[in-house]
Design a protein around this motif. Structure first.
Motif, short mmCIF file in Angstrom:
data_model
loop_
_atom_site.label_atom_id
_atom_site.label_comp_id
_atom_site.label_asym_id
_atom_site.label_seq_id
_atom_site.Cartn_x
_atom_site.Cartn_y
_atom_site.Cartn_z
N GLY A 169 9.54 -6.11 8.99
CA GLY A 169 8.84 -4.94 9.51
C GLY A 169 8.62 -3.88 8.46
N THR A 170 9.61 -3.70 7.59
CA THR A 170 9.47 -2.72 6.52
C THR A 170 8.39 -3.14 5.52
N ILE A 171 8.35 -4.42 5.21
CA ILE A 171 7.31 -4.93 4.31
C ILE A 171 5.93 -4.73 4.95
N GLY A 172 5.82 -5.05 6.25
CA GLY A 172 4.55 -4.88 6.95
C GLY A 172 4.11 -3.43 6.98
N ALA A 173 5.06 -2.52 7.25
CA ALA A 173 4.73 -1.10 7.29
C ALA A 173 4.32 -0.59 5.91
N THR A 174 4.97 -1.13 4.86
CA THR A 174 4.61 -0.72 3.50
C THR A 174 3.19 -1.15 3.15
N PHE A 175 2.84 -2.38 3.51
CA PHE A 175 1.47 -2.86 3.27
C PHE A 175 0.46 -1.99 4.01
N LEU A 176 0.78 -1.66 5.26
CA LEU A 176 -0.12 -0.83 6.05
C LEU A 176 -0.27 0.55 5.42
N LEU A 177 0.84 1.13 4.97
CA LEU A 177 0.79 2.47 4.38
C LEU A 177 0.00 2.47 3.08
N ILE A 178 0.13 1.42 2.27
CA ILE A 178 -0.65 1.32 1.04
C ILE A 178 -2.14 1.26 1.37
N GLY A 179 -2.50 0.48 2.40
CA GLY A 179 -3.90 0.40 2.82
C GLY A 179 -4.42 1.74 3.29
N ILE A 180 -3.59 2.47 4.05
CA ILE A 180 -4.00 3.80 4.51
C ILE A 180 -4.21 4.73 3.32
N GLY A 181 -3.30 4.67 2.35
CA GLY A 181 -3.43 5.52 1.16
C GLY A 181 -4.71 5.23 0.39
N LEU A 182 -5.05 3.95 0.26
CA LEU A 182 -6.27 3.58 -0.45
C LEU A 182 -7.51 4.08 0.29
N LEU A 183 -7.50 3.97 1.61
CA LEU A 183 -8.64 4.48 2.38
C LEU A 183 -8.74 6.00 2.28
N TYR A 184 -7.61 6.67 2.27
CA TYR A 184 -7.62 8.13 2.13
C TYR A 184 -8.19 8.54 0.78
N SER A 185 -7.87 7.75 -0.26
CA SER A 185 -8.39 8.07 -1.59
C SER A 185 -9.90 7.92 -1.66
N MET A 186 -10.46 7.05 -0.80
CA MET A 186 -11.90 6.81 -0.80
C MET A 186 -12.66 7.75 0.14
N THR A 187 -11.99 8.22 1.21
CA THR A 187 -12.71 9.00 2.22
C THR A 187 -12.24 10.45 2.32
N GLY A 188 -11.03 10.73 1.89
CA GLY A 188 -10.50 12.08 1.96
C GLY A 188 -10.16 12.54 3.37
N THR A 189 -9.97 11.60 4.28
CA THR A 189 -9.63 11.95 5.66
C THR A 189 -8.70 10.90 6.25
N LEU A 190 -7.93 11.30 7.27
CA LEU A 190 -7.06 10.38 7.98
C LEU A 190 -7.49 10.20 9.43
N ASN A 191 -8.47 10.95 9.86
CA ASN A 191 -9.01 10.80 11.20
C ASN A 191 -9.82 9.50 11.28
N ILE A 192 -9.51 8.66 12.25
CA ILE A 192 -10.12 7.33 12.31
C ILE A 192 -11.64 7.41 12.46
N GLU A 193 -12.12 8.25 13.32
CA GLU A 193 -13.57 8.38 13.52
C GLU A 193 -14.24 8.91 12.25
N ASP A 194 -13.65 9.94 11.66
CA ASP A 194 -14.22 10.53 10.44
C ASP A 194 -14.17 9.54 9.29
N MET A 195 -13.08 8.78 9.21
CA MET A 195 -12.94 7.76 8.17
C MET A 195 -14.02 6.69 8.31
N ALA A 196 -14.27 6.25 9.55
CA ALA A 196 -15.29 5.24 9.78
C ALA A 196 -16.67 5.75 9.41
N ASN A 197 -16.93 7.04 9.66
CA ASN A 197 -18.24 7.61 9.33
C ASN A 197 -18.45 7.74 7.82
#
Length: 493
Positions: A169-197
């Protein structure tokens, strides 16, 4: 009050959890936890009705507008899954007062309800929030509570199972968090709707593809996607039976929800389609056949149905892989239906454990004579698992077969049917032992085995009846799943 339902959906079980600890009485804690569960169920029903009538509900915490503030966003998909979590979580909780007596020490039972409600609050929060980082936070709340719940098992191997689950579970959460961080670096937002836009401009970026892969692998570990499923059999086998029923009915369903949310709401239905969709189909089919084959060989019935859960997850992954509105509806239907099937099956096993203290296959020989209501429940839930008409299992598998044929994937449709035939084998073997097998002489000479108490039978049969009722009157799951699938495929958030 109606305006605050989205936050109350999470707050009610979250605040009820420490209150159970303060009560310091197992029965009072159970009653209070059941009250919190029933309130959560009423809220989820109200949210589903409100979404169907008025559209998406957006709730801003602290009146800070999204994307600057944290948003709770309830659309058709999240309202549908919230109903599954709250209803199944509450029904299993009704059985907990009786179900945990033989498996958890009396002085630890109040703590059990604290952890149960924390896990339930975390699962509800994952679905209700519209902020991707809050998804990670609630995922950790539910996961940490789950690790402790699994460790309550009376077999010492429960500690090892909890530790293995913790590592994975810790490994899975770490992978998920890395993915979230990469998306934040590309979009500058954590809101799902705003991120998708903001994301479509960067869909050709290697960073976006890397983020997608990290998130899918992380979620795959959490949902026991084949071949990332190795933590699940031990967890389901050695956890207390009530915990197994709760996790089988809710936790993997939330992980499937999260996979759908990431795939369709953030990245879009067509993202990586030529590569990702065939991978999902292949992994889903492998999960169905490999896990079903392994299930046939199991001597422990809890482990048998644990591997069966891996196979059923495979069906849902196939629906996501086909990638049409009809196939996605099939997946969402199976999300609902599998929760009913496995909730019933594992509650029936909890009843068996309560009376005979084991789920070894040999203990089921002739058991139908002593526990007719429990064994009848296993038969009906087993038929639903196979996909026999007039049960919920038939409806979702039928839609998956139709979606495969509609997409020109005849081999996939055939394999879905063949996979169901494997379930016939291990379900029939159990039924044969219970109804036609002969109990050991040593077992018959001891104290006679009685039927499970009403505290277990009533919640169990609520789920059994639901397996048949929603197989006949399909309006609720069909309408909700069709609307949610159309909404997702249309690009709505």
């Amino acid at each position: 009050m109606l305006d605050h339902l989205p936050i109350l959906q999470v707050i009610v079980p979250l605040l009820a959890a420490p209150a159970c600890l303060l009560l310091n009485n197992a029965r009072l804690a159970w009653l209070f936890a059941c009250l919190a569960g029933l309130i959560s169920l009423v809220i989820s029903v109200a949210l589903l009705v409100q979404v169907q009538q008025s559209g998406v509900i957006s709730y801003m915490l602290g009146s800070w507008e999204a994307p600057w503030g944290i948003e709770y966003r309830i659309d058709l998909l999240s309202a549908y899954v919230l109903l599954i979590i709250s209803s199944l979580g509450t029904i299993v909780l009704l059985a907990a007062n009786t179900g945990i007596r033989q498996e958890i020490a009396a002085d630890k039972q109040s703590l059990f309800y604290v952890l149960y409600l924390l896990c339930m609050a975390g699962l509800l929060g994952i679905v209700a929030t519209g902020d991707i980082f809050n998804v990670f936070v609630f995922l950790e709340i539910s996961s940490l509570a789950t690790y402790a719940l699994v460790a309550f098992g009376r077999d010492r191997r429960a500690l090892l199972a909890a530790y293995q689950y913790l590592i994975v579970g810790t490994i899975g959460a770490t992978f998920l968090l890395i993915g979230i961080g990469l998306l934040y670096s590309m979009t500058g937002t954590l809101n799902i709707e705003d991120m998708a836009n903001r994301l479509p401009v960067d869909t050709n970026s290697g960073t976006v593809y890397t983020a997608f892969i990290f998130m899918i692998v992380g979620i795959g570990l959490k949902l026991a996607l084949f071949p990332l499923h190795l933590w699940l059999p031990n967890t389901y086998t050695y956890a207390p039976s009530i915990v197994t029923a709760f996790l089988a009915a809710t936790a993997t369903k939330v992980a499937i929800y999260l996979l759908i949310r990431v795939q369709f709401s953030i990245f879009g239905a067509d993202f990586g389609g030529e590569l990702i969709q065939p991978i999902f189909i292949v992994l889903g089919l492998l999960g169905v056949f490999v896990a079903s084959t392994v299930a046939i060989k199991q001597s422990n019935i809890k482990r048998l149905f644990a591997y069966s859960s891996v196979a059923q997850i495979g069906y849902m992954i196939i629906g996501i892989g086909i990638g049409t509105s009809l196939s996605l509806q099939g997946t969402l239907l199976h999300l609902f239906n599998h929760a009913l099937m496995k909730g019933a099956l594992f509650l029936a096993l909890a009843a068996v454990v309560y009376r005979i203290g084991s789920t070894d296959r040999t203990c089921f020989n002739g058991l139908a004579k002593h526990m007719p209501w429990t064994m009848a429940a296993i038969v009906i839930a087993g038929l639903s698992l196979i996909g026999v008409p007039l049960t919920v299992g038939f409806i979702s598998k039928w839609y998956l077969v139709l979606a495969s044929i509609d997409s020109g994937m005849w081999p996939v449709a055939l394999l879905i049917v063949l996979g169901s035939l494997l379930a016939v084998y291990y379900v029939w073997a159990l039924v044969e032992s219970a109804y036609f097998g002969k109990a050991d002489a040593s077992a018959t000479s001891s104290a006679p085995i009685k039927e499970a108490p009403l505290g277990l039978l009533i919640p169990l049969w609520l789920l059994v009846i639901a397996n048949v009722y929603f197989g006949i009157d399909t309006r609720l799951p069909l309408e909700a799943s069709a609307s949610a699938a159309s909404f997702l495929m249309g690009g709505g958030q």
